[in-house]
Design an enzyme around this catalytic site. Sequence first.
Site, PDB file in Angstrom:
ATOM      1  CD  GLU A  51      33.795  42.633  44.032  1.00 12.66           C
ATOM      2  OE1 GLU A  51      34.914  42.675  43.477  1.00 12.66           O
ATOM      3  OE2 GLU A  51      33.174  43.675  44.346  1.00 12.66           O
TER       4      GLU A  51
ATOM      5  CG  HIS B 220      26.081  48.895  39.465  1.00 13.66           C
ATOM      6  ND1 HIS B 220      26.889  49.274  38.432  1.00 13.66           N
ATOM      7  CD2 HIS B 220      26.856  48.967  40.578  1.00 13.66           C
ATOM      8  CE1 HIS B 220      28.098  49.568  38.896  1.00 13.66           C
ATOM      9  NE2 HIS B 220      28.102  49.389  40.191  1.00 13.66           N
TER      10      HIS B 220
END
Lengths: 323, 336
Positions: free
Chosen positions: B72, B141
């Site tokens: 990321e 998540h």
Amino acid sequence: MYKRQRRFDERALALQRRGWMSGYPPYRGQEGSQVGAAHALAAEDWLVPTYRSNAMQLARGVPMSDILLFRRGYPEYASDHDLNVFPQAVPIATQIPHAAGLGMAANYGDSEEAICCYLGDGATSEGDFHEGLNFAGVFEAPVVFFCENNGWAISTPRERQTASDTIARKAEAYGFEGVRVDGNDPLAVRELVAAALERAREGRPVLVESLTYRQGAHTTSDDPSRYRDEPAALPDWRTADPLERYDSFLREEGVLDDDDVTEIEDEVEAELEEAVEVAESAPEPEPGEVFDPVYAEPTPRLAEQRARLEEFADREDRRDLER
Amino acid sequence: MTAQAERELETETETMTVREAVRQALREELERDEDVYLMGEDVGLFGGVLEVTSGLYDEFGAERVRDTPISEAGFMGAATGAAATGTRPVVELMFSDFAGVSMEQIMNQMAKMRYMFGGKAEMPVTVRTTEGGGMGAASQHSGTIHTWIAHFPGLKAVAPGTAASAKGLTKAAIRSNDPVFVFENKMIYEQEGAVPTDEEFTIPLGEAAVEREGEDVTVVATQRLVGESLQTAESLAETGVEAEVIDPRSLYPLDTETIVESVRKTGRLIVADESPLSYGTHAEIIARVQEEAFFSLDAPIQRVGTPDTHMPFSTPLEQEVLPDGDDVREAIERVT
């Protein structure tokens, strides 16, 4: 001739010491490495620098006054130059993924540009080092990661930074080449970085470990005598002054004499005087300038905040506030 | 302008899901501008874990719909570098929870790069990411983190609640020269709506939509809670309470004016947003309203959101924690 870089560094330190500008990170001892590398770049190549690599920025054409003004609280691009030089990264290693992205963009546009990304030995411990080099390897980005191993990250010596015996060998894990060079030999650095840039243009990034030495403090805010003994336990060639070495080499080769040196020194002094003058005569930044570069399209909220600040500044006499 | 009026301006619409609307926006912008390309984890061959980019790899190829390593900070940083030279990367951050591992590149680099360049470089990065609970995806998540991003100067944040705004905001984000985060709530990907087919249709950043007009109470709702609030408003109308439902669509910049105008009319405000209740999006909207319409308020402002806890993996517990239309109804009933 990197006498220019040496004198700039000395002058900047002196200016900082008398409170003329805020903290300054000297690069004394690293001029050979930085100027050698900078001269290997082609005109359109990008330099992705940090606070430590000001000798490279100068060699690439960034005006001395820009660097001085930045330290005096002005935006980094005071002269409005349009050189392919990124803003100097001040956190550690954050510029490395940017360089990979610049390389990806160059590939995307089928451009011939290569990117020289400066970093220090301390930066190799950060996650961004891993992610940036990994990206460059996977996407065949035309990037040379130019790592100056100057032995120290503030007070942490290189051997406490990584258990790897060299920094160059870290490149292996990313599928590209890592090479070492005597960073105090500017000609060797220039030749090696030029070759690395050619390889990078072919889609093969390179990690260069330039072995040099930070002769001074990390920045003007620390005192290295508190954490390191002089001279350090490094071979003489690492800690020797690259400027003296290059000077004697050029004299031996018969391409430099006392007259040349005097001429160079006079030119450098004149350039420095002018840079200081430019910096001193720069108008005080207006409060509104804090708002301009934040967004391409400012938000209504920011516009309101700007209007409020400007109205306040108009109403109050600034001299009163300073008192 | 009401959402209805806005849609009437568009001559042609097509019914599609939010997922299809985002995909159509991406396809149109990839076709329109060669500088636009997508990158992220599994966005290419696989079509994205929530299938938003499905099919685009076949249409545009591996260079323009680019699979990246699981990295990321790598792609946030690479996008920042790539954008500085004029390309327009559209990054998919698979789950917004993963902003954590790339936060330096987001808040200190992407957000500040234009500023550090003294305004000489644009930063046309779009980050699409998913938010919200309801899928049983557990606490790491399922986050709703848009408040963080809306908080950092230099970034812009949008959060569509309908299919039309999903398309219009995504296209506006890609065309913007500022970094824009598009927060897609996972639970509304299947929600259908009328979407303008005009390729020039965009929704300017910073314009709210009045999704339903009403005189008695203003409900400012985002993402999934837009639909939930509209349903609640319909059922409340039977009891004689007419709620006005506003979707801000854009969180920063925020269309304060539309919200304030509504509160001046209704005198009551409910803010419904899935982010945790403390120090959040709710608080910012409420602060702005009290700054400008304090004397129009007839009742304390109410917040509907997720308690200051984590999203449970257990489905019954998750349903317990998630705010919904019933919570909006209760909030309205407390003040009307």
